[in-house]
Design a protein around this motif. Sequence first.
Motif, PDB file in Angstrom:
ATOM      1  N   SER A 125     -26.494   5.626   6.136  1.00 53.51           N
ATOM      2  CA  SER A 125     -25.998   6.476   5.059  1.00 53.51           C
ATOM      3  C   SER A 125     -26.258   5.836   3.694  1.00 53.51           C
ATOM      4  O   SER A 125     -26.700   6.510   2.752  1.00 53.51           O
ATOM      5  CB  SER A 125     -24.495   6.712   5.254  1.00 53.51           C
ATOM      6  N   ALA A 126     -26.009   4.535   3.589  1.00 53.36           N
ATOM      7  CA  ALA A 126     -26.200   3.832   2.322  1.00 53.36           C
ATOM      8  C   ALA A 126     -27.677   3.760   1.948  1.00 53.36           C
ATOM      9  O   ALA A 126     -28.050   4.015   0.796  1.00 53.36           O
ATOM     10  CB  ALA A 126     -25.618   2.424   2.417  1.00 53.36           C
ATOM     11  N   ILE A 127     -28.506   3.436   2.916  1.00 53.13           N
ATOM     12  CA  ILE A 127     -29.948   3.293   2.660  1.00 53.13           C
ATOM     13  C   ILE A 127     -30.554   4.597   2.137  1.00 53.13           C
ATOM     14  O   ILE A 127     -31.434   4.586   1.267  1.00 53.13           O
ATOM     15  CB  ILE A 127     -30.683   2.848   3.944  1.00 53.13           C
ATOM     16  N   LYS A 128     -30.085   5.718   2.632  1.00 53.75           N
ATOM     17  CA  LYS A 128     -30.599   7.014   2.185  1.00 53.75           C
ATOM     18  C   LYS A 128     -30.277   7.273   0.711  1.00 53.75           C
ATOM     19  O   LYS A 128     -30.974   8.031   0.034  1.00 53.75           O
ATOM     20  CB  LYS A 128     -30.019   8.136   3.053  1.00 53.75           C
ATOM     21  N   ARG A 129     -29.200   6.648   0.200  1.00 53.25           N
ATOM     22  CA  ARG A 129     -28.794   6.862  -1.188  1.00 53.25           C
ATOM     23  C   ARG A 129     -29.542   5.946  -2.166  1.00 53.25           C
ATOM     24  O   ARG A 129     -29.563   6.209  -3.366  1.00 53.25           O
ATOM     25  CB  ARG A 129     -27.279   6.642  -1.346  1.00 53.25           C
ATOM     26  N   PHE A 130     -30.133   4.869  -1.672  1.00 58.09           N
ATOM     27  CA  PHE A 130     -30.769   3.890  -2.559  1.00 58.09           C
ATOM     28  C   PHE A 130     -31.845   4.482  -3.477  1.00 58.09           C
ATOM     29  O   PHE A 130     -31.882   4.146  -4.665  1.00 58.09           O
ATOM     30  CB  PHE A 130     -31.347   2.728  -1.723  1.00 58.09           C
ATOM     31  N   PRO A 131     -32.750   5.332  -2.978  1.00 59.53           N
ATOM     32  CA  PRO A 131     -33.793   5.885  -3.854  1.00 59.53           C
ATOM     33  C   PRO A 131     -33.240   6.688  -5.021  1.00 59.53           C
ATOM     34  O   PRO A 131     -33.913   6.848  -6.057  1.00 59.53           O
ATOM     35  CB  PRO A 131     -34.607   6.782  -2.908  1.00 59.53           C
ATOM     36  N   GLU A 132     -32.027   7.208  -4.888  1.00 62.75           N
ATOM     37  CA  GLU A 132     -31.416   7.993  -5.965  1.00 62.75           C
ATOM     38  C   GLU A 132     -30.931   7.097  -7.102  1.00 62.75           C
ATOM     39  O   GLU A 132     -30.770   7.550  -8.236  1.00 62.75           O
ATOM     40  CB  GLU A 132     -30.229   8.795  -5.418  1.00 62.75           C
ATOM     41  N   TYR A 133     -30.688   5.817  -6.799  1.00 63.44           N
ATOM     42  CA  TYR A 133     -30.120   4.893  -7.778  1.00 63.44           C
ATOM     43  C   TYR A 133     -31.118   3.857  -8.290  1.00 63.44           C
ATOM     44  O   TYR A 133     -31.012   3.407  -9.435  1.00 63.44           O
ATOM     45  CB  TYR A 133     -28.931   4.145  -7.162  1.00 63.44           C
ATOM     46  N   PHE A 134     -32.071   3.458  -7.437  1.00 61.00           N
ATOM     47  CA  PHE A 134     -32.989   2.377  -7.810  1.00 61.00           C
ATOM     48  C   PHE A 134     -34.444   2.843  -7.716  1.00 61.00           C
ATOM     49  O   PHE A 134     -34.850   3.442  -6.713  1.00 61.00           O
ATOM     50  CB  PHE A 134     -32.773   1.168  -6.894  1.00 61.00           C
TER      51      PHE A 134
END
Length: 229
Positions: free
Chosen positions: A53-62
């Motif tokens: 779940s966390a890894i999927k959100r990374f591209p949105e922030y970094f």
Amino acid sequence: MKNSKEYSKKIQSLYRTLKRRYPKVREVNHEIVVDAVVYSIISEKMSGKATESAIKRFPEYFVDLNDLRVSRTEEIIEVLGENTPVTREIASGVTKVLQSIFNDYHKVSLEALKKLGKRPARQILEKIDGMSRFAVDYCMLTSLRGHAIPLTDGMIQYLKVNDLVDSDADEQQISGFLTKQISAKNGYEFYALLRRESETFKGRKKAKAKAKRGIKSRKTSKTKKKAKK
């Protein structure tokens, strides 16, 4: 490891049981080595589901791995979820390792390791500041096609509690023992199954503990009511 023959039989039995219990495992292969590094640092401390779940959100922030390297701890914690000692440890661990890689290679990349043999690649990973044994084993298994069985604290606890390995053995001894029992081609499947089982086992233990607290609380309430009468 003490009583290795006895534990060997238990591990083989466990492997057969887990293959029947859970759906077929889809092997993960990280094409980019540093992706495996970041994933390993997170998944060592968080459950498999929480990590995904966390890894999927990374591209949105970094923007990229270099952007992640220079990000503030608070920013990474926000992506990971709530602010806890675990997420703070993960966030600081991610930036520490990425900075160490950048210092050594002047870029956030470990693709050069693919041109080396398994042993020298592992030795380089082990020298990276902040890389745990779990992270090294995970990278070897999922990105550099090495023979390794990554072990979280939960997986080690599960093996010991269920008398599947010597209770006095440490992480290195257990990992070495398991790689002798499980072939390289089955390494990821065994890791994934054991990890899932250990996390399910932990969930069952928490549920039982909660149920016991509920029973104890109800008994206490009944006792207080009787005392009032």
